[in-house]
Scaffold this active site. Structure first.
Site, mmCIF file in Angstrom:
data_model
loop_
_atom_site.group_PDB
_atom_site.id
_atom_site.type_symbol
_atom_site.label_atom_id
_atom_site.label_comp_id
_atom_site.label_asym_id
_atom_site.label_seq_id
_atom_site.Cartn_x
_atom_site.Cartn_y
_atom_site.Cartn_z
ATOM 1 N N HIS A 12 -14.500 -44.055 -6.756
ATOM 2 C CA HIS A 12 -13.826 -42.934 -6.857
ATOM 3 C C HIS A 12 -12.704 -42.909 -8.044
ATOM 4 O O HIS A 12 -12.153 -44.041 -8.183
ATOM 5 C CB HIS A 12 -13.011 -42.863 -5.703
ATOM 6 N N HIS A 54 -6.335 -35.926 -12.282
ATOM 7 C CA HIS A 54 -6.593 -35.573 -10.827
ATOM 8 C C HIS A 54 -5.565 -34.241 -10.579
ATOM 9 O O HIS A 54 -5.841 -33.064 -10.243
ATOM 10 C CB HIS A 54 -6.558 -36.232 -9.705
#
Length: 245
Positions: A12, A54
């Site tokens: 991730h 992000h």
């Protein structure tokens, strides 16, 4: 995709929480832990450069402030995206998708690119630009990147400009019409919050010809449950806990 070319374990944002997320340092560290597939978040700068971050806002993971997508790449490229994590990573810059593509293609790594528009108003355009750039960068590659998004508009944009690139619908809830939307977008996978998967949802997805991926799985019991259900891949922060075999 009848043939699924991707590994079962996906790191991730590069290396989970061990390094500053979505930086080249994180992807290199994930690779040092044996991972060969990574997830990243891609968005657009004000002048249309695809870069990795992000959050919509710069504040958490850089020394900048405000909305990242409102700044031209020339400004974003000068930001420190490492010091927030720890001193060891001070000065680590934000990378472009092209930077990461070079690392992946040069080492045989696979990539899941989450299309992350800063605003719903540009969701389709973000999907178009990210997919067009990915198609250019991975031209001739044996294994293309997997494009995913929570925004159907982004996946529709990606499909319009690069239909040959595989797509996956991200889900944080099983909203009405989720399966029909995935099929309408010609997705090859569903990428769900891991708690959403049970025997029934896996069966629904599999019967529709879709692969089943899960995020973000950081506990051994959760991973074992997903393997027992027959899911296809796990996205994890715990690159230090799970050996990507």
């Amino acid at each position: 995709m009848k043939h699924w070319p991707y590994p079962r374990w996906v790191a991730h944002r590069g290396a989970g929480k061990l390094a500053p997320e979505n930086t080249l340092a994180a992807f290199r560290l994930g690779a040092e832990h044996g991972y060969r597939m990574f997830e990243c978040d891609a968005k657009l700068s004000a002048d249309g450069v695809v870069f990795l971050m992000h959050d919509a806002e710069l504040d958490r993971t850089t020394n900048g402030t405000g909305i990242g997508g409102d700044r031209p790449w020339g400004e974003l490229a000068r930001l420190d995206a490492g010091s927030w994590h720890s001193r060891a990573w001070a000065g680590e810059p934000l990378p472009t998708l092209e930077n990461l593509a070079r690392l992946c293609l040069g080492n045989g790594y696979h990539l899941n690119i989450e299309i992350k528009p800063t605003d719903v108003a540009i969701a389709q355009r973000t999907g178009e630009v990210v997919a067009r750039e990915a198609a250019r960068l991975w031209t001739g590659a044996a294994v293309p990147p997997l494009l995913t998004s929570f925004r159907p508009e982004s996946l529709a944009g990606a499909k319009a400009v690069a239909p040959q690139l595989p797509r996956g619908l991200l889900l944080d809830s099983l909203w009405q019409g989720w399966l029909e939307m995935a099929l309408q977008l010609d997705c090859v996978a569903l990428v769900c919050s891991h708690a959403l998967w049970d025997a029934a949802t896996v069966a629904q997805a599999k019967s529709a010809g879709l692969r089943c991926l899960s995020y973000t799985v950081n506990d051994e019991w959760a991973a074992q449950r997903l393997w027992d259900l027959g899911t296809d891949a796990i996205i994890t922060d715990r690159v230090d806990l799970f050996a990507p075999v």
